[in-house]
Design a protein around this motif. Sequence first.
Motif, mmCIF file in Angstrom:
data_model
loop_
_atom_site.group_PDB
_atom_site.id
_atom_site.type_symbol
_atom_site.label_atom_id
_atom_site.label_comp_id
_atom_site.label_asym_id
_atom_site.label_seq_id
_atom_site.Cartn_x
_atom_site.Cartn_y
_atom_site.Cartn_z
ATOM 1 N N ILE A 177 60.676 2.465 -28.154
ATOM 2 C CA ILE A 177 59.958 1.274 -27.704
ATOM 3 C C ILE A 177 59.120 1.572 -26.469
ATOM 4 O O ILE A 177 57.936 1.212 -26.398
ATOM 5 C CB ILE A 177 60.963 0.129 -27.420
ATOM 6 N N LEU A 178 59.722 2.243 -25.486
ATOM 7 C CA LEU A 178 58.974 2.550 -24.275
ATOM 8 C C LEU A 178 57.838 3.521 -24.562
ATOM 9 O O LEU A 178 56.755 3.410 -23.966
ATOM 10 C CB LEU A 178 59.914 3.126 -23.212
ATOM 11 N N SER A 179 58.056 4.465 -25.470
ATOM 12 C CA SER A 179 56.995 5.411 -25.813
ATOM 13 C C SER A 179 55.819 4.700 -26.466
ATOM 14 O O SER A 179 54.653 5.015 -26.194
ATOM 15 C CB SER A 179 57.539 6.498 -26.744
ATOM 16 N N LEU A 180 56.096 3.728 -27.338
ATOM 17 C CA LEU A 180 55.024 2.961 -27.969
ATOM 18 C C LEU A 180 54.230 2.172 -26.925
ATOM 19 O O LEU A 180 52.992 2.131 -26.971
ATOM 20 C CB LEU A 180 55.606 2.012 -29.010
ATOM 21 N N CYS A 181 54.942 1.557 -25.994
ATOM 22 C CA CYS A 181 54.240 0.839 -24.923
ATOM 23 C C CYS A 181 53.430 1.800 -24.067
ATOM 24 O O CYS A 181 52.304 1.497 -23.647
ATOM 25 C CB CYS A 181 55.242 0.081 -24.061
ATOM 26 N N GLY A 182 53.996 3.002 -23.809
ATOM 27 C CA GLY A 182 53.285 3.988 -23.004
ATOM 28 C C GLY A 182 52.004 4.458 -23.650
ATOM 29 O O GLY A 182 51.039 4.810 -22.956
ATOM 30 N N LEU A 183 51.958 4.493 -24.978
ATOM 31 C CA LEU A 183 50.731 4.891 -25.671
ATOM 32 C C LEU A 183 49.569 3.954 -25.348
ATOM 33 O O LEU A 183 48.410 4.372 -25.354
ATOM 34 C CB LEU A 183 50.965 4.900 -27.185
ATOM 35 N N VAL A 184 49.872 2.692 -25.072
ATOM 36 C CA VAL A 184 48.829 1.693 -24.829
ATOM 37 C C VAL A 184 48.599 1.455 -23.345
ATOM 38 O O VAL A 184 47.515 1.017 -22.941
ATOM 39 C CB VAL A 184 49.202 0.367 -25.535
ATOM 40 N N PHE A 185 49.619 1.736 -22.519
ATOM 41 C CA PHE A 185 49.494 1.441 -21.085
ATOM 42 C C PHE A 185 48.687 2.559 -20.413
ATOM 43 O O PHE A 185 49.234 3.545 -19.946
ATOM 44 C CB PHE A 185 50.876 1.325 -20.452
ATOM 45 N N ALA A 186 47.373 2.385 -20.392
ATOM 46 C CA ALA A 186 46.492 3.393 -19.801
ATOM 47 C C ALA A 186 45.444 2.706 -18.928
ATOM 48 O O ALA A 186 44.236 2.803 -19.177
ATOM 49 C CB ALA A 186 45.820 4.209 -20.898
ATOM 50 N N PRO A 187 45.881 1.981 -17.877
ATOM 51 C CA PRO A 187 44.917 1.215 -17.081
ATOM 52 C C PRO A 187 43.872 2.071 -16.395
ATOM 53 O O PRO A 187 42.720 1.653 -16.240
ATOM 54 C CB PRO A 187 45.801 0.498 -16.051
ATOM 55 N N TYR A 188 44.246 3.300 -15.988
ATOM 56 C CA TYR A 188 43.285 4.157 -15.296
ATOM 57 C C TYR A 188 42.204 4.666 -16.241
ATOM 58 O O TYR A 188 41.152 5.110 -15.803
ATOM 59 C CB TYR A 188 44.004 5.335 -14.640
ATOM 60 N N VAL A 189 42.479 4.633 -17.542
ATOM 61 C CA VAL A 189 41.497 5.079 -18.526
ATOM 62 C C VAL A 189 40.617 3.930 -18.990
ATOM 63 O O VAL A 189 39.381 4.047 -19.047
ATOM 64 C CB VAL A 189 42.216 5.714 -19.741
ATOM 65 N N ILE A 190 41.233 2.800 -19.308
ATOM 66 C CA ILE A 190 40.511 1.745 -20.014
ATOM 67 C C ILE A 190 39.963 0.654 -19.100
ATOM 68 O O ILE A 190 38.909 0.070 -19.384
ATOM 69 C CB ILE A 190 41.424 1.124 -21.104
ATOM 70 N N VAL A 191 40.640 0.354 -17.999
ATOM 71 C CA VAL A 191 40.186 -0.753 -17.151
ATOM 72 C C VAL A 191 38.809 -0.490 -16.540
ATOM 73 O O VAL A 191 37.977 -1.412 -16.504
ATOM 74 C CB VAL A 191 41.236 -1.059 -16.056
ATOM 75 N N PRO A 192 38.498 0.733 -16.058
ATOM 76 C CA PRO A 192 37.136 0.953 -15.553
ATOM 77 C C PRO A 192 36.060 0.679 -16.599
ATOM 78 O O PRO A 192 34.969 0.191 -16.265
ATOM 79 C CB PRO A 192 37.155 2.430 -15.137
ATOM 80 N N VAL A 193 36.346 0.990 -17.861
ATOM 81 C CA VAL A 193 35.371 0.731 -18.923
ATOM 82 C C VAL A 193 35.181 -0.771 -19.103
ATOM 83 O O VAL A 193 34.045 -1.259 -19.231
ATOM 84 C CB VAL A 193 35.831 1.379 -20.243
ATOM 85 N N PHE A 194 36.283 -1.525 -19.118
ATOM 86 C CA PHE A 194 36.177 -2.981 -19.239
ATOM 87 C C PHE A 194 35.442 -3.572 -18.033
ATOM 88 O O PHE A 194 34.649 -4.500 -18.185
ATOM 89 C CB PHE A 194 37.567 -3.600 -19.362
ATOM 90 N N ALA A 195 35.730 -3.040 -16.844
ATOM 91 C CA ALA A 195 35.078 -3.564 -15.639
ATOM 92 C C ALA A 195 33.564 -3.415 -15.724
ATOM 93 O O ALA A 195 32.810 -4.333 -15.368
ATOM 94 C CB ALA A 195 35.621 -2.844 -14.404
ATOM 95 N N ARG A 196 33.108 -2.265 -16.215
ATOM 96 C CA ARG A 196 31.670 -2.005 -16.263
ATOM 97 C C ARG A 196 30.986 -2.646 -17.471
ATOM 98 O O ARG A 196 29.936 -3.284 -17.337
ATOM 99 C CB ARG A 196 31.427 -0.495 -16.281
#
Length: 240
Positions: free
Chosen positions: A69-88
């Motif tokens: 379960i934690l590994s599956l959540c970890g696959l998606v929890f990538a704020p440093y990768v995806i949040v800058p893209v959403f911000a821009r």
Amino acid sequence: MAGILIAQVGEAGCFGINAASFSVVILVLLRLRLPFPAALSRRGSLRSSVAAGADYLRRQPTLLRLIGILSLCGLVFAPYVIVPVFAREVLHVDATGLGLLMAAVGAGAVGGGLVAAGSRAARRLPLLIGASLVFGLSQIAFALSSTFGLSALLLAVGGAAFVMSQALTNTMVQLQTPDDLRGRVLGFYTLLTIGAGRFGGLLIGAGASAWGAPLALGLGAGLCLLGVAILAVGLRRNAE
């Protein structure tokens, strides 16, 4: 805090403050005086020792599902990768806005950690399952959001839910593992969960380049939610 300070002191200043903050942790560790148990005898080769840990983990479906379960959540929890893209590209904010979004993740994480720390033993499993499901839902909702305030709130919810899941999984894995195997089991736990986060960042980043960030994150979060639900059913059956 770094998300808020970055506009005032810059990236270098934030890294300096972060480095200085570790001095507090080091001082606390130096002052610890814990009654450590006698060292366990070490027999056999490194290969046989690792194999023993893997064999124990293979025979523990509850531990495997918790780590899964934690590994599956970890696959998606990538704020440093995806949040800058959403911000821009989605929210159209500058560095200050990005800093506030990242601060929302951190604020949620602190709150989630405090809730997990105060949870009773009997409530850990349902709280872990609930937090993991909320995490998947919050990531899907974030992928669909185009409003700054709502996106920041969803990031806070996701940060809280992920850290709750992480802290509760870590606690339950350690408490359910014998002393002589705990280090080896935690080695596999760390490899799978942290490794999942790094691999997930690669997958979501590649998906964002190919299909756009909202679709990549939404698809990944949907698959994460489905996997968590399947594993959660198995956990509930084992608990009964």
